[in-house]
Write a protein that holds these residues in place. Structure first.
Motif, PDB file in Angstrom:
ATOM      1  N   THR A  89      -1.089   7.944   3.191  1.00  0.00           N
ATOM      2  CA  THR A  89      -1.285   6.644   2.567  1.00  0.00           C
ATOM      3  C   THR A  89      -1.955   5.711   3.563  1.00  0.00           C
ATOM      4  OG1 THR A  89      -0.119   4.826   1.429  1.00  0.00           O
ATOM      5  CG2 THR A  89       1.089   5.984   3.165  1.00  0.00           C
ATOM      6  N   TYR A  90      -1.846   4.412   3.337  1.00  0.00           N
ATOM      7  CA  TYR A  90      -2.476   3.456   4.237  1.00  0.00           C
ATOM      8  C   TYR A  90      -1.685   2.159   4.228  1.00  0.00           C
ATOM      9  CZ  TYR A  90      -6.195   0.996   6.721  1.00  0.00           C
ATOM     10  OH  TYR A  90      -6.921   0.301   7.655  1.00  0.00           O
ATOM     11  N   ASN A 144      -0.661   7.639  -2.225  1.00  0.00           N
ATOM     12  CA  ASN A 144      -0.940   6.551  -3.158  1.00  0.00           C
ATOM     13  C   ASN A 144      -0.830   7.000  -4.614  1.00  0.00           C
ATOM     14  OD1 ASN A 144      -1.537   5.232  -0.782  1.00  0.00           O
ATOM     15  ND2 ASN A 144      -3.341   4.216  -1.588  1.00  0.00           N
ATOM     16  N   ASP A 145      -0.389   8.222  -4.809  1.00  0.00           N
ATOM     17  CA  ASP A 145      -0.218   8.814  -6.137  1.00  0.00           C
ATOM     18  C   ASP A 145       1.284   8.959  -6.396  1.00  0.00           C
ATOM     19  OD1 ASP A 145       0.009  10.432  -8.368  1.00  0.00           O
ATOM     20  OD2 ASP A 145      -1.356  11.982  -7.652  1.00  0.00           O
ATOM     21  N   GLY A 189       0.790  -1.223   0.000  1.00  0.00           N
ATOM     22  CA  GLY A 189       0.000   0.000   0.000  1.00  0.00           C
ATOM     23  C   GLY A 189       0.819   1.267   0.000  1.00  0.00           C
ATOM     24  N   GLN A 190       2.109   1.158   0.347  1.00  0.00           N
ATOM     25  CA  GLN A 190       2.965   2.333   0.440  1.00  0.00           C
ATOM     26  C   GLN A 190       3.983   2.416  -0.699  1.00  0.00           C
ATOM     27  OE1 GLN A 190       3.035   1.769   5.257  1.00  0.00           O
ATOM     28  NE2 GLN A 190       4.561   3.152   4.429  1.00  0.00           N
ATOM     29  N   GLU A 191       3.774   1.623  -1.738  1.00  0.00           N
ATOM     30  CA  GLU A 191       4.742   1.577  -2.832  1.00  0.00           C
ATOM     31  C   GLU A 191       4.899   2.927  -3.526  1.00  0.00           C
ATOM     32  OE1 GLU A 191       2.724  -2.481  -2.490  1.00  0.00           O
ATOM     33  OE2 GLU A 191       2.048  -0.397  -2.648  1.00  0.00           O
ATOM     34  N   ASN A 212       0.854   6.228   7.349  1.00  0.00           N
ATOM     35  CA  ASN A 212       0.006   5.092   6.976  1.00  0.00           C
ATOM     36  C   ASN A 212      -1.125   4.888   7.977  1.00  0.00           C
ATOM     37  OD1 ASN A 212       1.044   3.644   9.208  1.00  0.00           O
ATOM     38  ND2 ASN A 212       2.602   2.625   7.960  1.00  0.00           N
ATOM     39  N   GLN A 213      -1.287   5.871   8.880  1.00  0.00           N
ATOM     40  CA  GLN A 213      -2.429   6.012   9.780  1.00  0.00           C
ATOM     41  C   GLN A 213      -2.433   5.083  10.983  1.00  0.00           C
ATOM     42  OE1 GLN A 213      -6.235   6.859   7.754  1.00  0.00           O
ATOM     43  NE2 GLN A 213      -5.075   6.697   5.858  1.00  0.00           N
TER      44      GLN A 213
END
Length: 407
Positions: free
Chosen positions: A290-291, A261-262, A100-102, A228-229
């Motif tokens: 991000t997440y 995420n962009d 998710g953090q790529e 990432n929350q």
């Protein structure tokens, strides 16, 4: 969506001039749902959108460059998933997933100039990839055979830091050195430092001390917070009343929030921030929102503290899928390209697995070999005692001077 600046009228239980808890949570979680302060160049639906502040920092990214970013994202995710599987099968002691953090990592890593320096925590596998570090070089850390087998000077990528937030002090000190040595200013050889940490680290004293020193000395360092929350099981709203990027204002330097995420937005914003630092205008704080789609580490069970529907919502914002959709819809890239990348990722995963399974067992005295630059009599005595003890397990003989035998 409510944000902290939309104060509620004074009522019972709400102090005048302060936000309610719901407003705090709403502001912290504001993403692409109409938040004007979030930088985004590629929507979750793969649509390229404009941001006049940062379009110029991504103007050179044509279809071939986007293909390259897509390849980065897919390959990094693939070996990350293989790392998870290897730990579950007993080949690694632990693995720290980046699922998710790529985009947050690839975007920032590809924004760096060759002379820039990066200080990671322990999850920056994607940044390591962009610095030319082979994924197999990461395995020794998680298998327990070394502290990292790459050269930080050659790669301009420091070894992983396990102590939460400590790398911020290291990065700040390094950036201060860059300034003291005259490596900041106009010109193609000017340098900057970028430091990666998570939202949980922002509650550590090391991070705030780094912010203070960087601000006082105008150090050329980009503080790159991957929010990432979840600080393991603690959500961000338990750690801060305001969005994390706004904390920079208290130290006197700019902060900015980007859609983590962009990949295109992360690249453009980080390019801008590094340029600010190289030209002497740093430091800068970037909050990449991000997440964390997987567990904190393979020792963690996220199902115990977060809801499945939250995870499902973030699947719709997948960083790889939005690039794939953009390539198909706006650049008419065919399936053949995606099949080639998938095949390459499978080959990388197979090589990653083979290397891990066949890693040699380090010699028993390995732990003594890189403690001091020069031999130490005390260390040598400890080494000899340890090897004697280790050998006793092979022979069954008691240690010299000991009446105890191994049972």
């Amino acid at each position: 969506m409510s944000v902290p600046r939309d104060w509620t009228p004074p009522t019972a239980g709400v102090q005048e001039g302060r936000p309610s808890r719901d407003q705090v949570v709403a502001g912290l979680k504001a993403t692409d749902e109409g938040d004007p302060e979030l930088v985004q160049l590629l929507t979750p639906e793969g649509e390229r959108v404009s941001d006049p502040r940062f379009d110029g920092y991504a103007s050179d990214f044509d279809v071939d460059a986007l293909r390259g970013l897509y390849r980065d994202l897919v390959l990094v995710r693939r070996f990350d998933r293989e790392g998870n599987a290897l730990q579950r099968q007993g080949q690694l002691g632990i693995w720290v997933p980046l699922l998710g953090q790529e985009a947050a990592q690839i975007g920032a890593g590809r924004a760096m100039a060759p002379q820039d320096m990066a200080f990671p925590s322990y999850r920056e596998h994607g940044v390591a990839w962009t610095r030319g570090i082979d994924p197999t070089d990461l395995l020794g850390i998680f298998r327990g055979t070394d502290h990292g087998s790459w050269d930080p000077k050659a790669t301009r990528f420091h070894l992983y830091t396990i102590v939460i937030g400590n790398q911020v002090l290291n990065a700040t000190g390094y950036a201060m050195g860059q300034k003291f040595e005259g490596k900041v200013g106009e010109g193609p050889d000017s340098e900057a430092t970028i430091c990666f940490f998570g939202d949980g680290a922002t509650s550590q004293g090391d991070v705030h001390e780094g912010f203070v020193w960087a601000a006082v000395y105008d150090a050329p360092v980009v503080f790159y917070c991957q929010n990432n929350q979840w600080a393991i099981s603690e959500p961000t709203e338990r750690q801060s009343r305001v969005p994390l990027y706004k904390r920079a204002g208290g130290y006197g330097f700019p902060g900015i929030r980007v859609d983590g995420n962009d990949v295109l937005a992360c690249l453009a914003v980080t390019r801008w921030a590094l340029e600010e630092c190289r030209s002497g205008n740093g430091p800068v704080l970037i909050e990449a929102f991000t997440y964390r789609m997987d567990a904190h580490t393979t020792s963690d069970d996220p199902s115990r503290y977060r809801l499945a529907d939250e995870l499902e919502l973030w699947k719709l914002k997948d960083p790889i899928e939005r690039v794939r959709v953009n390539l198909v819809r706006e650049h008419h890239v065919g399936q053949e390209f995606f099949d080639e990348v998938q095949a390459e990722s499978d080959e990388l995963a197979a090589r990653f697995r083979e290397f891990c399974v066949n890693m040699p067992q380090p010699a028993p005295d390995r732990m003594f070999s890189q403690v001091y630059a020069e031999p130490s009599p005390v260390l040598e005595a400890q080494r000899a005692a340890y090897l004697d003890y280790h050998a006793s397990f092979e022979t069954g003989e008691p240690l010299a001077g000991s009446s105890a035998r191994r049972v």
